[in-house]
Design a protein around this motif. Structure first.
Motif, mmCIF file in Angstrom:
data_model
loop_
_atom_site.group_PDB
_atom_site.id
_atom_site.type_symbol
_atom_site.label_atom_id
_atom_site.label_comp_id
_atom_site.label_asym_id
_atom_site.label_seq_id
_atom_site.Cartn_x
_atom_site.Cartn_y
_atom_site.Cartn_z
ATOM 1 N N UNK A 34 -13.742 9.527 12.865
ATOM 2 C CA UNK A 34 -14.091 10.554 13.848
ATOM 3 C C UNK A 34 -12.859 10.955 14.651
ATOM 4 N N UNK A 35 -12.639 12.249 14.762
ATOM 5 C CA UNK A 35 -11.451 12.764 15.440
ATOM 6 C C UNK A 35 -11.553 12.583 16.954
ATOM 7 N N UNK A 36 -10.427 12.124 17.564
ATOM 8 C CA UNK A 36 -10.352 12.087 19.021
ATOM 9 C C UNK A 36 -9.157 12.886 19.551
ATOM 10 N N UNK A 37 -8.225 13.273 18.691
ATOM 11 C CA UNK A 37 -7.082 14.100 19.121
ATOM 12 C C UNK A 37 -6.560 14.884 17.920
ATOM 13 N N UNK A 38 -6.058 16.089 18.214
ATOM 14 C CA UNK A 38 -5.518 16.958 17.179
ATOM 15 C C UNK A 38 -4.326 17.685 17.775
ATOM 16 N N UNK A 39 -3.185 17.661 17.063
ATOM 17 C CA UNK A 39 -1.979 18.307 17.596
ATOM 18 C C UNK A 39 -1.031 18.706 16.476
ATOM 19 N N UNK A 40 -0.338 19.826 16.695
ATOM 20 C CA UNK A 40 0.812 20.188 15.877
ATOM 21 C C UNK A 40 2.009 19.622 16.637
ATOM 22 N N UNK A 41 2.524 18.494 16.192
ATOM 23 C CA UNK A 41 3.570 17.783 16.928
ATOM 24 C C UNK A 41 4.911 18.508 16.912
ATOM 25 N N UNK A 42 5.042 19.544 16.081
ATOM 26 C CA UNK A 42 6.275 20.326 16.049
ATOM 27 C C UNK A 42 6.187 21.596 16.888
ATOM 28 N N UNK A 43 5.019 21.900 17.421
ATOM 29 C CA UNK A 43 4.821 23.141 18.179
ATOM 30 C C UNK A 43 5.448 23.041 19.569
ATOM 31 N N UNK A 44 5.863 24.174 20.071
ATOM 32 C CA UNK A 44 6.365 24.276 21.443
ATOM 33 C C UNK A 44 5.636 25.418 22.119
ATOM 34 N N UNK A 45 4.926 25.219 23.194
ATOM 35 C CA UNK A 45 4.798 23.933 23.873
ATOM 36 C C UNK A 45 3.914 22.981 23.077
ATOM 37 N N UNK A 46 4.112 21.705 23.327
ATOM 38 C CA UNK A 46 3.292 20.676 22.696
ATOM 39 C C UNK A 46 1.918 20.683 23.347
ATOM 40 N N UNK A 47 0.879 20.894 22.545
ATOM 41 C CA UNK A 47 -0.489 20.819 23.041
ATOM 42 C C UNK A 47 -1.277 19.850 22.175
#
Length: 119
Positions: A34-47
């Motif tokens: 089950x997902x608890x976090x999702x992120x594009x770690x290379x994106x700016x700004x980091x969300x």
């Protein structure tokens, strides 16, 4: 919070894993599938998208306009998109990640929760 710190913190939780079901750029952090976090770690700004209690989600959005917004491509009642690259205190971002993890764990079947040794 840097992308490396965010990844390490998400993976520090019991049984947390990183998966890439949406492609190689999008890190999805899960506990027992089950997902608890999702992120594009290379994106700016980091969300990072994080699960949140609906009442808390509204309060946080009001307290931090522009830095905490309804979850991008998510159920906006239960998910927030949190800007994690310096606009908010790292301590708050860590608390929100932990809250998201805890909400997901609370929704798991009892047997899975007991295996995680969490209430």
């Amino acid at each position: 919070m840097s992308p490396k710190e965010l990844r390490a913190y998400c993976l520090s939780f019991n049984a947390a894993v990183e998966d890439f079901p949406f492609g190689p750029r999008t890190s999805v952090f899960k506990v027992r599938g089950k997902m608890f976090a999702l992120a594009d770690l290379d994106a700016r700004p980091l969300t990072v998208n994080l699960k949140c209690d609906p009442e808390d989600a509204l309060r946080l959005r009001a307290q931090h306009p522009g830095l905490i917004v309804p979850g991008y491509h998510m159920n906006k009642r239960h998910w927030n998109t949190v800007t994690a690259d310096g606009g908010l205190p790292d301590r708050l971002v860590r608390e929100l990640v932990e809250d998201s993890y805890d909400l997901v764990v609370a929704g798991l079947p009892r047997a899975d929760r007991l295996r995680l040794d969490r209430p």
